[in-house]
Design a protein around this motif. Structure first.
Motif, PDB file in Angstrom:
ATOM      1  N   TYR A 237       0.776  -1.178   0.030  1.00  0.00           N
ATOM      2  CA  TYR A 237       0.081   0.133  -0.042  1.00  0.00           C
ATOM      3  C   TYR A 237       0.690   1.113  -0.030  1.00  0.00           C
ATOM      4  CZ  TYR A 237      -4.422  -2.474   0.894  1.00  0.00           C
ATOM      5  OH  TYR A 237      -5.476  -3.485   0.823  1.00  0.00           O
TER       6      TYR A 237
ATOM      7  N   LEU B   5      -4.148   0.959  -2.368  1.00  0.00           N
ATOM      8  CA  LEU B   5      -3.484  -0.306  -2.642  1.00  0.00           C
ATOM      9  C   LEU B   5      -2.461   0.002  -4.091  1.00  0.00           C
ATOM     10  CD1 LEU B   5      -2.878  -3.407  -2.685  1.00  0.00           C
ATOM     11  CD2 LEU B   5      -4.827  -3.517  -4.222  1.00  0.00           C
TER      12      LEU B   5
ATOM     13  N   ALA C 162     -11.837 -15.482   4.955  1.00  0.00           N
ATOM     14  CA  ALA C 162     -12.702 -14.299   4.711  1.00  0.00           C
ATOM     15  C   ALA C 162     -12.634 -13.615   6.277  1.00  0.00           C
ATOM     16  CB  ALA C 162     -14.227 -14.604   4.361  1.00  0.00           C
ATOM     17  N   GLY C 163     -12.357 -12.515   6.198  1.00  0.00           N
ATOM     18  CA  GLY C 163     -12.480 -11.632   7.393  1.00  0.00           C
ATOM     19  C   GLY C 163     -11.150 -11.691   8.068  1.00  0.00           C
ATOM     20  N   ASN C 164     -10.003 -12.068   7.556  1.00  0.00           N
ATOM     21  CA  ASN C 164      -8.922 -12.246   8.269  1.00  0.00           C
ATOM     22  C   ASN C 164      -8.528 -10.984   8.825  1.00  0.00           C
ATOM     23  OD1 ASN C 164      -7.227 -14.494   8.927  1.00  0.00           O
ATOM     24  ND2 ASN C 164      -8.394 -15.353   7.102  1.00  0.00           N
ATOM     25  N   MET C 165      -7.508 -10.946   9.547  1.00  0.00           N
ATOM     26  CA  MET C 165      -6.938  -9.570   9.914  1.00  0.00           C
ATOM     27  C   MET C 165      -5.900  -9.270   8.837  1.00  0.00           C
ATOM     28  SD  MET C 165      -5.181  -9.683  13.897  1.00  0.00           S
ATOM     29  CE  MET C 165      -4.267 -11.042  13.626  1.00  0.00           C
ATOM     30  N   LEU C 166      -5.789  -7.895   8.662  1.00  0.00           N
ATOM     31  CA  LEU C 166      -4.945  -7.351   7.762  1.00  0.00           C
ATOM     32  C   LEU C 166      -3.770  -6.701   8.555  1.00  0.00           C
ATOM     33  CD1 LEU C 166      -4.314  -6.675   4.862  1.00  0.00           C
ATOM     34  CD2 LEU C 166      -6.095  -4.709   4.962  1.00  0.00           C
ATOM     35  N   THR C 167      -2.617  -6.940   8.576  1.00  0.00           N
ATOM     36  CA  THR C 167      -1.571  -6.506   9.377  1.00  0.00           C
ATOM     37  C   THR C 167      -0.443  -6.046   8.513  1.00  0.00           C
ATOM     38  OG1 THR C 167      -1.757  -8.492  10.681  1.00  0.00           O
ATOM     39  CG2 THR C 167       0.166  -7.172  10.959  1.00  0.00           C
ATOM     40  N   PHE C 168      -0.196  -4.614   9.089  1.00  0.00           N
ATOM     41  CA  PHE C 168       0.628  -3.610   8.195  1.00  0.00           C
ATOM     42  C   PHE C 168       2.175  -3.954   8.825  1.00  0.00           C
ATOM     43  CE2 PHE C 168      -1.657  -1.417   5.079  1.00  0.00           C
ATOM     44  CZ  PHE C 168      -2.768  -1.982   5.261  1.00  0.00           C
TER      45      PHE C 168
ATOM     46  N   SER D  93     -15.857  -6.923   6.258  1.00  0.00           N
ATOM     47  CA  SER D  93     -14.841  -6.751   7.122  1.00  0.00           C
ATOM     48  C   SER D  93     -14.422  -4.973   7.441  1.00  0.00           C
ATOM     49  CB  SER D  93     -13.742  -7.429   6.771  1.00  0.00           C
ATOM     50  OG  SER D  93     -13.613  -8.848   6.743  1.00  0.00           O
TER      51      SER D  93
ATOM     52  N   TYR E 191     -12.032  -2.484   9.784  1.00  0.00           N
ATOM     53  CA  TYR E 191     -10.748  -2.362  10.950  1.00  0.00           C
ATOM     54  C   TYR E 191     -10.506  -0.992  11.267  1.00  0.00           C
ATOM     55  CZ  TYR E 191      -9.617  -6.250   7.609  1.00  0.00           C
ATOM     56  OH  TYR E 191      -9.604  -7.377   6.665  1.00  0.00           O
TER      57      TYR E 191
ATOM     58  N   LEU F  48      -2.800  -2.510  14.206  1.00  0.00           N
ATOM     59  CA  LEU F  48      -4.379  -2.777  14.212  1.00  0.00           C
ATOM     60  C   LEU F  48      -4.757  -2.680  15.601  1.00  0.00           C
ATOM     61  CD1 LEU F  48      -6.842  -3.855  12.808  1.00  0.00           C
ATOM     62  CD2 LEU F  48      -5.981  -6.097  12.953  1.00  0.00           C
TER      63      LEU F  48
ATOM     64  N   TYR G 223     -10.719  -5.438  14.901  1.00  0.00           N
ATOM     65  CA  TYR G 223     -11.311  -5.468  13.652  1.00  0.00           C
ATOM     66  C   TYR G 223     -12.682  -6.250  13.765  1.00  0.00           C
ATOM     67  CZ  TYR G 223      -9.432 -10.322  13.404  1.00  0.00           C
ATOM     68  OH  TYR G 223      -9.006 -11.520  13.675  1.00  0.00           O
TER      69      TYR G 223
ATOM     70  N   ALA H  96     -14.606  -8.727  11.470  1.00  0.00           N
ATOM     71  CA  ALA H  96     -14.775  -9.603  10.450  1.00  0.00           C
ATOM     72  C   ALA H  96     -16.254  -9.705   9.728  1.00  0.00           C
ATOM     73  CB  ALA H  96     -14.727 -11.188  10.611  1.00  0.00           C
TER      74      ALA H  96
ATOM     75  N   ARG I 210     -13.041  -3.930   3.901  1.00  0.00           N
ATOM     76  CA  ARG I 210     -12.447  -4.813   2.772  1.00  0.00           C
ATOM     77  C   ARG I 210     -13.633  -5.861   2.706  1.00  0.00           C
ATOM     78  NH1 ARG I 210      -7.787  -9.227   4.090  1.00  0.00           N
ATOM     79  NH2 ARG I 210      -7.324  -9.653   2.107  1.00  0.00           N
TER      80      ARG I 210
ATOM     81  N   THR J 134     -15.178  -9.470   1.485  1.00  0.00           N
ATOM     82  CA  THR J 134     -14.632 -10.997   1.467  1.00  0.00           C
ATOM     83  C   THR J 134     -15.259 -11.920   0.453  1.00  0.00           C
ATOM     84  OG1 THR J 134     -16.578 -11.234   3.063  1.00  0.00           O
ATOM     85  CG2 THR J 134     -14.229 -10.742   4.072  1.00  0.00           C
TER      86      THR J 134
ATOM     87  N   ALA K 233      -8.315  -3.326   0.705  1.00  0.00           N
ATOM     88  CA  ALA K 233      -8.802  -2.663   1.614  1.00  0.00           C
ATOM     89  C   ALA K 233      -8.838  -1.215   1.399  1.00  0.00           C
ATOM     90  CB  ALA K 233      -7.909  -2.557   2.932  1.00  0.00           C
TER      91      ALA K 233
END
Lengths: 110, 114
Positions: A36, A46, A94-100, B31, B33, B45, B48, B50, B94, B96, B103
């Motif tokens: 990103y 993105l 689906a719905g997983n964490m998005l970690t930066f 989702s 966040y 984070l 969040y 889901a 985001r 799914t 995102a």
């Protein structure tokens, strides 16, 4: 736990020089990886996604599962590439964490 | 098409005060966040969600609470603000469904706790 590491906080290059922004990750499974970008006074957006394997604005990134890396590269930097770059990771569910990661500020000097 | 909208854009609080940051998305995403952005720390984070009706802790949840009011809205509450919560806060959403992976971010809320 999933983690993204960007070892360089600041990367300064001259216009026309090659650029490589490093990203390493840890994830127990097959990750989905992204880059990103946040230009000055703009929203985070993105840049590219590993699965698409395409070049955006001259940038490419290859997923190396053996080295758990997803480095961002551009052969010839432009001044308009100056921005904050974030590597990000998500699981495929689906719905997983998005970690930066911590981000790398790229400065391209004229 | 507004995308992700956050309010307020700026806020100054005194230590101990409470406030709620609002976030709404109009892309029918499941989702959502909340992140905080601090110099040298990147985006971390906080919480969040889901899907509607579920919330989970992220990396730095202490001092915050969230509510997924409905599919569109996801709010972040600071019950008793502390100077350590001075930061820029970003909401994101985001999808799914198949083909959805990007995102989308709000414009951010700059919060200062004095």
């Amino acid at each position: 736990a999933q983690r993204v590491t960007q070892p360089e906080k600041l990367l300064s290059v001259f216009k026309g020089a090659p650029v490589e922004l490093k990203c390493n990750y840890s994830y127990s499974g097959s990750p989905e990886l992204f880059w990103y970008v946040q230009y000055s006074r703009q929203r985070l957006q993105l840049l590219l996604r590993h699965i698409s394997r395409e070049s955006i604005k001259g940038f490419t990134a290859d997923l190396n599962k053996g080295e758990t890396s997803f480095h961002l590269k551009k052969p010839f930097a432009q001044e308009e590439d100056s921005a904050m770059y974030y590597c990000a990771l998500s699981g495929w569910n689906a719905g997983n964490m998005l970690t930066f990661g911590g981000g790398t500020r790229l400065m391209v000097k004229p | 098409n507004a995308g992700v909208t956050q309010t307020p854009k700026f806020q100054v609080l005194k230590t101990g005060q409470s406030m709620t940051l609002q976030c709404a998305q109009d892309m029918n995403h499941n989702s959502m966040y909340w992140y905080r952005q601090d110099p040298g720390m990147g985006l971390r984070l906080i919480y969040y969600s889901a899907s509607e009706g579920t919330t989970d802790k992220g990396e730095v949840p202490n001092g915050y609470n969230v509510s997924r009011l409905n599919k569109r809205e996801f709010s972040l509450r600071l019950e008793s603000a502390a100077p350590s919560q001075t930061s820029v806060y970003f909401c994101a959403s985001r999808g799914t469904r198949t083909g959805e992976f990007e995102a989308f971010f709000g414009q951010g809320t700059r919060l200062t706790v004095v």
